[in-house]
Write a protein that holds these residues in place. Structure first.
Motif, PDB file in Angstrom:
ATOM      1  N   TYR A  59      46.054  67.240  36.205  1.00 18.32           N
ATOM      2  CA  TYR A  59      46.245  67.748  34.850  1.00 18.32           C
ATOM      3  C   TYR A  59      47.282  68.856  34.725  1.00 18.32           C
ATOM      4  CZ  TYR A  59      42.018  65.080  33.909  1.00 18.32           C
ATOM      5  OH  TYR A  59      41.110  64.058  33.794  1.00 18.32           O
ATOM      6  N   ALA A  60      47.092  69.974  35.362  1.00 20.46           N
ATOM      7  CA  ALA A  60      47.841  71.161  34.947  1.00 20.46           C
ATOM      8  C   ALA A  60      48.517  71.942  36.056  1.00 20.46           C
ATOM      9  CB  ALA A  60      46.910  72.099  34.174  1.00 20.46           C
ATOM     10  N   ALA A  61      48.586  71.423  37.272  1.00 29.80           N
ATOM     11  CA  ALA A  61      49.252  72.178  38.333  1.00 29.80           C
ATOM     12  C   ALA A  61      50.746  72.295  38.061  1.00 29.80           C
ATOM     13  CB  ALA A  61      49.020  71.515  39.684  1.00 29.80           C
ATOM     14  N   GLY A  62      51.302  71.267  37.414  1.00 25.87           N
ATOM     15  CA  GLY A  62      52.747  71.175  37.238  1.00 25.87           C
ATOM     16  C   GLY A  62      53.355  70.119  38.130  1.00 25.87           C
ATOM     17  N   SER A  63      52.605  69.686  39.142  1.00 25.54           N
ATOM     18  CA  SER A  63      53.019  68.575  39.997  1.00 25.54           C
ATOM     19  C   SER A  63      52.774  67.266  39.249  1.00 25.54           C
ATOM     20  CB  SER A  63      52.239  68.605  41.308  1.00 25.54           C
ATOM     21  OG  SER A  63      50.840  68.550  41.043  1.00 25.54           O
ATOM     22  N   ASN A  64      53.142  66.148  39.862  1.00 28.45           N
ATOM     23  CA  ASN A  64      52.987  64.854  39.194  1.00 28.45           C
ATOM     24  C   ASN A  64      51.839  64.075  39.811  1.00 28.45           C
ATOM     25  OD1 ASN A  64      53.627  62.078  38.087  1.00 28.45           O
ATOM     26  ND2 ASN A  64      55.331  63.263  37.257  1.00 28.45           N
ATOM     27  N   HIS A  65      51.038  63.412  38.984  1.00 28.96           N
ATOM     28  CA  HIS A  65      49.905  62.667  39.532  1.00 28.96           C
ATOM     29  C   HIS A  65      50.198  61.174  39.706  1.00 28.96           C
ATOM     30  CE1 HIS A  65      47.856  61.813  35.332  1.00 28.96           C
ATOM     31  NE2 HIS A  65      48.661  60.830  35.672  1.00 28.96           N
ATOM     32  N   VAL A  66      51.414  60.745  39.445  1.00 34.65           N
ATOM     33  CA  VAL A  66      51.796  59.356  39.719  1.00 34.65           C
ATOM     34  C   VAL A  66      52.319  59.319  41.156  1.00 34.65           C
ATOM     35  CG1 VAL A  66      53.177  57.383  39.005  1.00 34.65           C
ATOM     36  CG2 VAL A  66      52.372  59.032  37.295  1.00 34.65           C
ATOM     37  N   LEU A  67      51.476  58.822  42.064  1.00 39.23           N
ATOM     38  CA  LEU A  67      51.721  58.976  43.500  1.00 39.23           C
ATOM     39  C   LEU A  67      51.545  57.647  44.239  1.00 39.23           C
ATOM     40  CD1 LEU A  67      49.625  62.252  43.853  1.00 39.23           C
ATOM     41  CD2 LEU A  67      52.123  62.102  43.903  1.00 39.23           C
ATOM     42  N   PRO A  68      52.174  57.503  45.408  1.00 41.69           N
ATOM     43  CA  PRO A  68      52.075  56.253  46.174  1.00 41.69           C
ATOM     44  C   PRO A  68      50.683  56.043  46.766  1.00 41.69           C
ATOM     45  CG  PRO A  68      53.265  57.906  47.429  1.00 41.69           C
ATOM     46  CD  PRO A  68      53.058  58.481  46.057  1.00 41.69           C
ATOM     47  N   THR A  69      50.182  54.825  46.672  1.00 44.85           N
ATOM     48  CA  THR A  69      48.849  54.480  47.173  1.00 44.85           C
ATOM     49  C   THR A  69      48.952  53.384  48.228  1.00 44.85           C
ATOM     50  OG1 THR A  69      48.538  52.829  45.428  1.00 44.85           O
ATOM     51  CG2 THR A  69      47.784  55.065  44.957  1.00 44.85           C
ATOM     52  N   GLY A  70      47.792  53.055  48.806  1.00 44.56           N
ATOM     53  CA  GLY A  70      47.717  51.926  49.724  1.00 44.56           C
ATOM     54  C   GLY A  70      48.536  52.082  50.993  1.00 44.56           C
ATOM     55  N   GLY A  71      48.807  53.315  51.403  1.00 45.56           N
ATOM     56  CA  GLY A  71      49.595  53.541  52.602  1.00 45.56           C
ATOM     57  C   GLY A  71      51.090  53.582  52.354  1.00 45.56           C
ATOM     58  N   SER A  72      51.520  53.381  51.085  1.00 43.46           N
ATOM     59  CA  SER A  72      52.954  53.363  50.800  1.00 43.46           C
ATOM     60  C   SER A  72      53.589  54.746  50.850  1.00 43.46           C
ATOM     61  CB  SER A  72      53.227  52.707  49.441  1.00 43.46           C
ATOM     62  OG  SER A  72      52.595  53.409  48.385  1.00 43.46           O
ATOM     63  N   ALA A  73      52.768  55.800  51.034  1.00 48.76           N
ATOM     64  CA  ALA A  73      53.332  57.142  51.211  1.00 48.76           C
ATOM     65  C   ALA A  73      54.096  57.259  52.528  1.00 48.76           C
ATOM     66  CB  ALA A  73      52.229  58.196  51.151  1.00 48.76           C
ATOM     67  N   THR A  74      54.024  56.267  53.386  1.00 47.50           N
ATOM     68  CA  THR A  74      54.843  56.280  54.598  1.00 47.50           C
ATOM     69  C   THR A  74      56.323  56.098  54.270  1.00 47.50           C
ATOM     70  OG1 THR A  74      54.482  53.900  54.901  1.00 47.50           O
ATOM     71  CG2 THR A  74      53.024  55.411  56.104  1.00 47.50           C
ATOM     72  N   HIS A  75      56.607  55.534  53.086  1.00 47.77           N
ATOM     73  CA  HIS A  75      58.009  55.291  52.739  1.00 47.77           C
ATOM     74  C   HIS A  75      58.356  55.637  51.292  1.00 47.77           C
ATOM     75  CE1 HIS A  75      56.641  51.676  50.603  1.00 47.77           C
ATOM     76  NE2 HIS A  75      55.941  51.369  51.690  1.00 47.77           N
ATOM     77  N   SER A  76      57.369  56.020  50.479  1.00 48.02           N
ATOM     78  CA  SER A  76      57.621  56.289  49.071  1.00 48.02           C
ATOM     79  C   SER A  76      57.174  57.691  48.698  1.00 48.02           C
ATOM     80  CB  SER A  76      56.878  55.270  48.185  1.00 48.02           C
ATOM     81  OG  SER A  76      57.365  53.968  48.397  1.00 48.02           O
ATOM     82  N   SER A  77      57.769  58.201  47.612  1.00 49.34           N
ATOM     83  CA  SER A  77      57.438  59.530  47.109  1.00 49.34           C
ATOM     84  C   SER A  77      56.699  59.412  45.784  1.00 49.34           C
ATOM     85  CB  SER A  77      58.713  60.344  46.891  1.00 49.34           C
ATOM     86  OG  SER A  77      59.483  60.417  48.059  1.00 49.34           O
ATOM     87  N   GLY A  78      56.104  60.518  45.367  1.00 46.81           N
ATOM     88  CA  GLY A  78      55.509  60.565  44.049  1.00 46.81           C
ATOM     89  C   GLY A  78      56.576  60.598  42.974  1.00 46.81           C
ATOM     90  N   LEU A  79      56.151  60.334  41.743  1.00 48.81           N
ATOM     91  CA  LEU A  79      57.077  60.323  40.618  1.00 48.81           C
ATOM     92  C   LEU A  79      57.679  61.711  40.440  1.00 48.81           C
ATOM     93  CD1 LEU A  79      58.009  58.248  38.466  1.00 48.81           C
ATOM     94  CD2 LEU A  79      56.358  59.300  36.912  1.00 48.81           C
TER      95      LEU A  79
END
Length: 443
Positions: A368-388
């Motif tokens: 909600y309110a940290a200022g970061s983005n909550h649209v993030l890579p799932t399913g292990g795709s954080a090994t190669h992808s970044s959040g929005l």
């Protein structure tokens, strides 16, 4: 939650990836097949297919797919002042973070007269997806729209599911969030079919121009649609069914850990909640706290299914170091670090969408309110992808400018390599310039 005891085992990264909790293959295969059928139907039949799918999935009969701008204005006017304040706080903080993410252009002179420029340009038109099945997500409007605006995108279209209780319009709080951000093109289309509509476009009375890039979170069907549409449009990543991992040691507060595991489990029956710890005592205390909290929470049935599913569990390790290895193998969407020195642990995490440090930075803060983005890579795709982020809506253009002397200085090198690759016309394109130079008497 089931317990996976890895103590005494020395597994390689690939072995760890194979044992960490994940949704079953059968579920994924079924979703993939369903999505392929939906995408093809929307591509071939357009608005007619969308109306049939809205009746099938959302239980609504739609005359108009596009939301009237008057409905957006009315939603803003009727917005609860407390909710408005919360959204405006989120917008302000997200804008601040998005602004600093915009990269500067770069230039370099690699040799005298040889200039290169790395120039960032925004995508012209983007399609933003905001889910609306089991919950209401005005926060996802903020997370999608703000970085697109920070990037300088010319045209924004937002799709979100129609709601039966609102006469086929999206939830008014979602519409209000769009209105607060100045978004006027909103379509009441949900699921994989929304992504198909934005990718292929619609013709006829209601015209939807195709987009260049699609972003936004969603369930497994939305994630699968992104995977299948990659050849048609750009996508931000597979921000599918949510997941949280917590790495914790004996200093962690079991009540905090339990509350946070539960917070993500209430999103979806297929949500993943995972605890990695070297403290069996903490694991037992978290389980006790979870049992009490689950019985008290509103969406207890959904939560129980998520926590009891194959995608959730507790992983016991010999040490915090091994827990870090498990985290990097799992590559979680959200990672909370509840340890004695969370910053030190975070410095050794390579794979995660977002990392939350310490007991007072829970995942819902980022939602909600940290200022970061909550649209993030799932399913292990954080090994190669970044959040929005802002650069998700931008692309880099490389600009090359050489003078005559600069080209001549490297001409023989280019011709030699072109000849070695058996591409003589490449070399000839260089020689056409350097030969003219030599015949004109320039040395």
């Amino acid at each position: 939650m089931r317990v996976l005891d890895l103590r005494g085992q020395h597994l390689s990264p690939s072995q760890l990836r194979s044992v960490v909790p994940r949704p079953t293959g059968e579920f994924l295969a079924s979703a993939e097949e369903s999505v392929a059928s939906i995408l093809a139907d929307v591509r071939d039949r357009g608005a007619e297919a969308l109306r049939e799918l809205a009746q099938r999935f959302d239980g609504v009969t739609q005359e108009s797919l596009r939301v009237p701008e008057s409905a957006i204005r009315e939603a803003v006017d009727a917005l609860d002042p407390k909710v408005r304040r919360g959204l405006e706080t989120a917008i302000e903080r997200t804008r601040a973070f998005a602004a600093v993410q915009r990269p500067d252009d770069a230039s370099v002179e690699v040799a005298p007269g040889a200039h290169l420029i790395h120039r960032w340009t925004p995508v012209q038109r983007v399609g933003l997806y905001v889910p609306g099945g089991l919950a209401v997500y005005p926060s996802s409007v903020v997370m999608n729209v703000v970085p697109a605006q920070a990037a300088g995108v010319d045209s924004v279209v937002l799709c979100t599911p129609p709601q039966k209780e609102f006469n086929g319009l999206p939830h008014p709080t979602t519409l209000a969030a769009a209105g607060l951000l100045g978004v006027t093109e909103v379509w009441a289309i949900g699921g994989a079919q929304a992504l198909a509509a934005m990718a292929y476009g619609l013709e006829g009375e209601e015209s939807l121009q195709p987009v260049n890039t699609i972003t936004g979170p969603g369930n497994i069907f939305v994630a699968m649609a992104k995977r299948q549409l990659r050849s048609i449009v750009g996508v931000d990543g597979e921000a599918g069914t949510t997941e949280i991992a917590v790495v914790a040691d004996h200093t962690a507060d079991p009540e905090f850990v339990a509350a946070d595991l539960l917070s993500q489990a209430e999103h979806d029956p297929h949500a993943g909640s995972l605890l990695m710890t070297d403290s069996p005592e903490l694991a037992e205390a978290v389980e006790t706290a979870l049992q009490r909290r689950v019985s008290e929470t509103k969406h207890r049935d959904r939560v129980r299914e998520a926590l009891g599913g194959p995608q959730s569990g507790v992983i016991l390790t010999d040490s915090l170091e091994r827990g870090i290895d498990v985290v990097n193998a799992y590559a979680p969407e959200h990672l909370e670090i509840h340890t004695e020195n969370p910053r030190d642990v975070a410095s050794r995490i390579r794979n995660s969408g977002a990392i939350f440090l310490g007991p007072y930075s829970p995942v819902p803060l980022g939602d909600y309110a940290a200022g970061s983005n909550h649209v993030l890579p799932t399913g292990g795709s954080a090994t190669h992808s970044s959040g929005l982020c802002t650069t998700s809506f931008m692309k880099a253009v490389q600009i090359i400018e050489y003078t005559e002397d600069a080209l001549a200085a490297v001409g023989d090198d280019i011709i030699a390599v072109a000849s070695a690759e058996d591409l003589p016309a490449h070399g000839a394109a260089i020689a056409a310039r350097t030969d003219r130079r030599s015949t004109s008497g320039v040395s």
